[in-house]
Design an enzyme around this catalytic site. Structure first.
Site, PDB file in Angstrom:
ATOM      1  N   ASP A  13       0.814  -1.220   0.000  1.00 34.80           N
ATOM      2  CA  ASP A  13       0.000   0.000   0.000  1.00 34.80           C
ATOM      3  C   ASP A  13       0.850   1.274   0.000  1.00 34.80           C
ATOM      4  OD1 ASP A  13      -2.236  -1.725   0.285  1.00 34.80           O
ATOM      5  OD2 ASP A  13      -1.855  -1.807   2.439  1.00 34.80           O
ATOM      6  N   LYS A  16       2.381   2.174  -5.090  1.00 39.52           N
ATOM      7  CA  LYS A  16       3.147   1.697  -6.257  1.00 39.52           C
ATOM      8  C   LYS A  16       2.375   1.875  -7.563  1.00 39.52           C
ATOM      9  CE  LYS A  16       3.322  -2.402  -4.458  1.00 39.52           C
ATOM     10  NZ  LYS A  16       2.839  -2.179  -3.110  1.00 39.52           N
ATOM     11  N   GLY A  40      -4.256  -4.414  -4.484  1.00 37.76           N
ATOM     12  CA  GLY A  40      -5.277  -3.452  -4.859  1.00 37.76           C
ATOM     13  C   GLY A  40      -4.598  -2.144  -5.201  1.00 37.76           C
ATOM     14  N   HIS A  41      -4.505  -1.847  -6.480  1.00 43.36           N
ATOM     15  CA  HIS A  41      -3.846  -0.608  -6.898  1.00 43.36           C
ATOM     16  C   HIS A  41      -4.901   0.411  -7.278  1.00 43.36           C
ATOM     17  CE1 HIS A  41       0.037  -2.949  -8.096  1.00 43.36           C
ATOM     18  NE2 HIS A  41      -0.126  -2.850  -6.803  1.00 43.36           N
ATOM     19  N   GLN A 222       2.120  -6.076  -3.172  1.00 43.75           N
ATOM     20  CA  GLN A 222       2.433  -6.152  -1.734  1.00 43.75           C
ATOM     21  C   GLN A 222       3.736  -5.394  -1.450  1.00 43.75           C
ATOM     22  OE1 GLN A 222       1.520  -9.507  -3.256  1.00 43.75           O
ATOM     23  NE2 GLN A 222      -0.477  -8.618  -2.967  1.00 43.75           N
TER      24      GLN A 222
HETATM   25  P1  IMP Z   1      -2.609 -12.749   1.734  1.00 42.41           P
HETATM   26  O1  IMP Z   1      -1.615 -12.224   0.768  1.00 42.41           O
HETATM   27  O2  IMP Z   1      -4.038 -12.472   1.352  1.00 42.41           O
HETATM   28  O3  IMP Z   1      -2.382 -14.202   2.055  1.00 42.41           O
HETATM   29  O4  IMP Z   1      -2.409 -11.976   3.125  1.00 42.41           O
HETATM   30  C1  IMP Z   1      -1.227 -12.111   3.900  1.00 42.41           C
HETATM   31  C2  IMP Z   1      -0.831 -10.799   4.541  1.00 42.41           C
HETATM   32  O5  IMP Z   1      -0.436  -9.897   3.526  1.00 42.41           O
HETATM   33  C3  IMP Z   1      -1.950 -10.091   5.305  1.00 42.41           C
HETATM   34  O6  IMP Z   1      -1.392  -9.382   6.388  1.00 42.41           O
HETATM   35  C4  IMP Z   1      -2.497  -9.116   4.288  1.00 42.41           C
HETATM   36  O7  IMP Z   1      -3.148  -8.016   4.895  1.00 42.41           O
HETATM   37  C5  IMP Z   1      -1.219  -8.701   3.596  1.00 42.41           C
HETATM   38  N1  IMP Z   1      -1.435  -8.238   2.216  1.00 42.41           N
HETATM   39  C6  IMP Z   1      -1.678  -8.982   1.126  1.00 42.41           C
HETATM   40  N2  IMP Z   1      -1.794  -8.198   0.037  1.00 42.41           N
HETATM   41  C7  IMP Z   1      -1.596  -6.947   0.442  1.00 42.41           C
HETATM   42  C8  IMP Z   1      -1.556  -5.688  -0.236  1.00 42.41           C
HETATM   43  O8  IMP Z   1      -1.703  -5.581  -1.463  1.00 42.41           O
HETATM   44  N3  IMP Z   1      -1.312  -4.603   0.552  1.00 42.41           N
HETATM   45  C9  IMP Z   1      -1.089  -4.698   1.888  1.00 42.41           C
HETATM   46  N4  IMP Z   1      -1.123  -5.842   2.548  1.00 42.41           N
HETATM   47  C10 IMP Z   1      -1.363  -6.961   1.838  1.00 42.41           C
END
Ligand code: IMP
Length: 432
Positions: A13, A16, A40-41, A222
């Site tokens: 977040d 990017k 989520g961009h 991420q």
């Molecule tokens: P997962 O990727 O859905 O398995 O989540 C694992 C961890 O990564 C959790 O803490 C999510 O909140 C975090 N996470 C996954 N994708 C994002 C992102 O795009 N932005 C911020 N945190 C993320």
């Protein structure tokens, strides 16, 4: 070899998508190399807001957009995104999806949700989009790939084999509803027709482009501290967002990458569980959240907010090899008369370190040591030149540069495209 990786330097977040969108105009191809619809961009362009989960942000400039083998794809989400873009008058003709990318299947979503529920207080706080179970099956060599969609017999067979085990878990272990073979087979066969025009050997495509001297951006999803190997395990995602993964995720040699642009917010946020040394205690956390609009794009969850952590950023610079840094959302800090910046951690044994602890116990109990920098007390809206930034804001940026020994090449001062100030021109950054 004009290839640049854009990578999140914190817990995701960082903004990017907006940086990729800006640099994409000077590039030929934009590639996602890992992750899936957990990303989520959000991009605001010409007054319209776009939210992408699978799609590389270069799509708004009509660039060739690639989803590499390292991605996991939820076909339903991806197709919805394609349909939405087309409905808004944007062509998706130049989108390319790797035949080797893995598919997120309905049982991955069901197991992610059931698994988190079962963990209760120990949950990771995933986005519940099936990411962990999909990458888990990939590593266990039980995954179903994009190319399997195009052979109905193989597809059905793989679904049948998977369901024999997954339904057992869903019903017996989690007490959840089983998944129907006919239903899934029919749905995924249907997706094949819609996806066929987009399928490509994306490793070959990108390698050829680089040999021809075309400009390629690799867009990380991420962030560094969510990296499966180097992040704050187990509170991480199940892929590798760091820059080196761009090579493996797309299928090019690591020596093809010329530049690595880290993206960090001028403060820090985290969604989901896990330790967070600079998390703000008290009403300033809510203030930062409101000013920064810190709510998850995918899940709508409140993001936890904290002050800038240079120990974490120094670690990110090491893991990624940043050639420069984009510091986003500096404007959010404008109302604060004093701004704490974490320069070291104090560990449980009383020692202090400027390096990220290798042992999770040290990190979990690390206390931030702050340097307090003066605020600038005026909004940054409408500032379109670095030279116009108030002196304390410039000093804040220079402090980051000095501490990390990395140039800050871009500074974010607002949500719109034009609210990114460049120290040396966008083209020079996109075309190293
Ligand atoms: P997962 O990727 O859905 O398995 O989540 C694992 C961890 O990564 C959790 O803490 C999510 O909140 C975090 N996470 C996954 N994708 C994002 C992102 O795009 N932005 C911020 N945190 C993320």
């Amino acid at each position: 070899m004009p290839a640049t990786v854009i990578v999140g330097a914190q817990w995701g977040d960082e903004g990017k998508g907006k940086i990729v969108d800006l640099l994409a105009q000077h590039s030929d191809i934009v590639c996602r190399y890992q992750g899936g619809p957990n990303a989520g961009h959000t991009i605001v362009a010409d007054g319209e807001t776009y939210k992408f989960r699978h799609m590389p942000s270069g799509i708004l400039w009509g660039k060739e957009c690639v989803l590499g083998a390292g991605c996991v794809v939820d076909p339903q989400v991806f197709i919805e995104e394609l349909d939405d873009l087309e409905a808004r008058g944007l062509s998706t003709e130049r989108v390319r999806l790797s035949t080797n990318a893995h598919l997120i299947m309905p049982w991955h979503l069901a197991l992610d949700q059931a698994g988190e529920r079962r963990l209760g207080k120990l949950q990771i706080g995933t986005t519940r989009r099936g990411i962990g179970p999909a990458y888990g099956d990939k590593a266990a060599r039980l995954g179903i790939r994009v190319q399997d969609l195009f052979d109905p017999k193989i597809l059905r067979q793989k679904i049948e084999v998977a369901l024999a085990e997954k339904n057992h878990w869903l019903e017996r272990v989690y007490g959840a509803a089983p998944i129907d073979l006919e239903d899934v087979s029919a749905r995924y066969e249907g997706y094949a027709q819609r996806l066929r025009p987009y399928i490509a050997d994306t490793s070959l495509l990108v390698d050829r482009a680089l040999r021809e001297g075309r400009f390629v951006l690799f867009e990380g999803a991420q962030g560094t501290l969510l990296d499966l190997d180097h992040g704050t395990y187990p509170f991480v995602t199940s892929s590798s967002p760091i820059a080196g993964a761009a090579a493996t995720g797309v299928g090019i040699g690591p020596n093809r990458i010329d530049a690595v642009l880290g993206v960090a917010k001028a403060y820090l946020t985290r969604v989901g569980e896990g330790p967070f040394p600079t998390e703000i205690d008290g009403p300033d956390q809510e203030r930062v959240r409101e000013l920064g609009g810190e709510y998850g794009t995918v899940t709508g969850r409140e993001r936890r907010c904290g002050w800038l952590d240079l120990v974490g950023l120094r670690y990110a610079a090491r893991l990624n090899g940043f050639t420069s840094l984009a510091l986003t959302k500096l404007d959010v800090l404008s109302p604060f008369p004093e701004i704490p910046v974490c320069v070291r951690y104090r560990l449980p044994d009383g020692s202090e370190t400027a390096e990220f602890p290798a042992h999770q116990g040290d990190f979990h109990h690390a206390a931030p040591v702050y340097e307090i920098l003066p605020g600038w007390g005026e909004p940054l809206d409408g500032m379109d030149d670095v030279a116009l930034l108030p002196e304390p804001a410039r000093r804040y940026v220079e402090f980051v540069e000095r501490e990390l020994d990395v140039e800050v090449s871009l500074i974010g001062t607002g949500a719109a495209r034009e609210h990114i100030l460049s120290q040396r021109g966008l083209e020079a950054i996109a075309r190293p």
